[in-house]
Write an enzyme that holds these catalytic residues in place. Sequence first.
Site, PDB file in Angstrom:
ATOM      1  CG  LEU A 105      61.770   8.209   5.124  1.00 31.14           C
ATOM      2  CD1 LEU A 105      62.674   8.687   3.996  1.00 31.14           C
ATOM      3  CD2 LEU A 105      61.661   6.686   5.100  1.00 31.14           C
ATOM      4  CB  VAL A 108      62.033  13.340   3.028  1.00 30.92           C
ATOM      5  CG1 VAL A 108      61.963  13.330   1.515  1.00 30.92           C
ATOM      6  CG2 VAL A 108      63.456  13.625   3.498  1.00 30.92           C
ATOM      7  CD  GLU A 109      57.704   9.676   2.099  1.00 36.73           C
ATOM      8  OE1 GLU A 109      56.635  10.108   1.645  1.00 36.73           O
ATOM      9  OE2 GLU A 109      58.442   8.896   1.469  1.00 36.73           O
ATOM     10  CB  SER A 110      54.466  14.080   6.091  1.00 33.79           C
ATOM     11  OG  SER A 110      55.178  13.763   7.277  1.00 33.79           O
ATOM     12  CE1 TYR A 212      61.128  10.076  -0.314  1.00 29.22           C
ATOM     13  CE2 TYR A 212      62.631   8.267   0.167  1.00 29.22           C
ATOM     14  CZ  TYR A 212      61.493   8.993   0.465  1.00 29.22           C
ATOM     15  OH  TYR A 212      60.717   8.639   1.530  1.00 29.22           O
TER      16      TYR A 212
END
Length: 371
Positions: A105, A108-110, A212
């Site tokens: 995850l 995707v986020e950072s 997402y």
Amino acid sequence: MNFPWTCVMTVSLLVATIMSFSNTAYAENTTTAGRISDAEIQQRLTRLDSPVDIRQNAETVRQIKSYVIDAKVATQRIIGRTALYFPVFEHYLSVYRLPEQLKYLPIVESRLQPTVRSHAGATGLWQFTGATARQYHLAVNAQVDERKDPIRATEAAVSYLSQLHNKYRDWALVLAAYNCGPSRVNQAIARAGGKKDYWTIHPYLPTETQNYVPRFIAASYLMKHYQDHGLVPSYPSYQLQVTRTVKVFNRLSFQDIARAANTSIEIIEALNPGYRQAYIPTSLTGHYLILPEAAMQNFNRTKGGQVVAMNFTGASRKHVVQSGDTLESIAKRFKCSVKDIQYWNSMDHDQVYFRQELVLYTGGLGLGNRS
């Protein structure tokens, strides 16, 4: 011995032919590795182990091709950074008994950058907003921003994911709620007639959230198949990968730490991005300090590190906390009690943290056998 020029020419031509063939074959292999069809993606996705229901859509394909074709250099850096952060993610996911694949995850986020900040102000590996950070007790002030702390932020994120799963019981919905918030997911469920299925409510979600879960699927695909596309991880230096963690309670400047640990301030900053002013402030509950293994040995000798009860005559050994370790599992493994470990390491709580170094004693030196 003198060789005839005709022999030399023949050998030279042969070598040139072999090298030409080899270079052509390498170029063909590289080109083949760069090519990818939608059918190949679909075939691989059907075999992908994931906690979410895998669906191929345009965003999934676009993101996969972006990783493996369009942005290879950046992607290889992302893969390399997994050596720093995946072990931390795996530890807390194991402790909370959540699927290990959720470690993808933060890609995707950072893109696995702990200091990155979004246009909306979300910060860190897990991209916490200020409001969510406060909800999960992450300190954000002039001295520290624990959203950037790999350990603090990871435990908070895993706790949040666990609570969302208790609510939705579906990992795709959990990821959607992590991205846009539970209220918007609840609204989408209502508009879809009450059906709690991500792909059913997909059209009613914000555009970013519609993309997402496909992006999470693409990140999962990347980590499973990057070698198939000729991608080579660009790893950070070895000393950034092999680390130890302690808790410190008193104010310590990075300069003092560097001197005690015989390491550089730049390395301390890289491993401890949550501190804003080049020092660790005083804390009654303690702040994490991460250092390279050798540097931590120096630090413990000169600064004491974590205070340990050493007034025993029995044999001692060190145990470094690994992914999924708890005090209970460590005590069972080494045939002692939780209270023994707490006593030996001057611990007033039952939590261990990743790559914490514990002292364990053998030879009947538990609490029940002390004179």
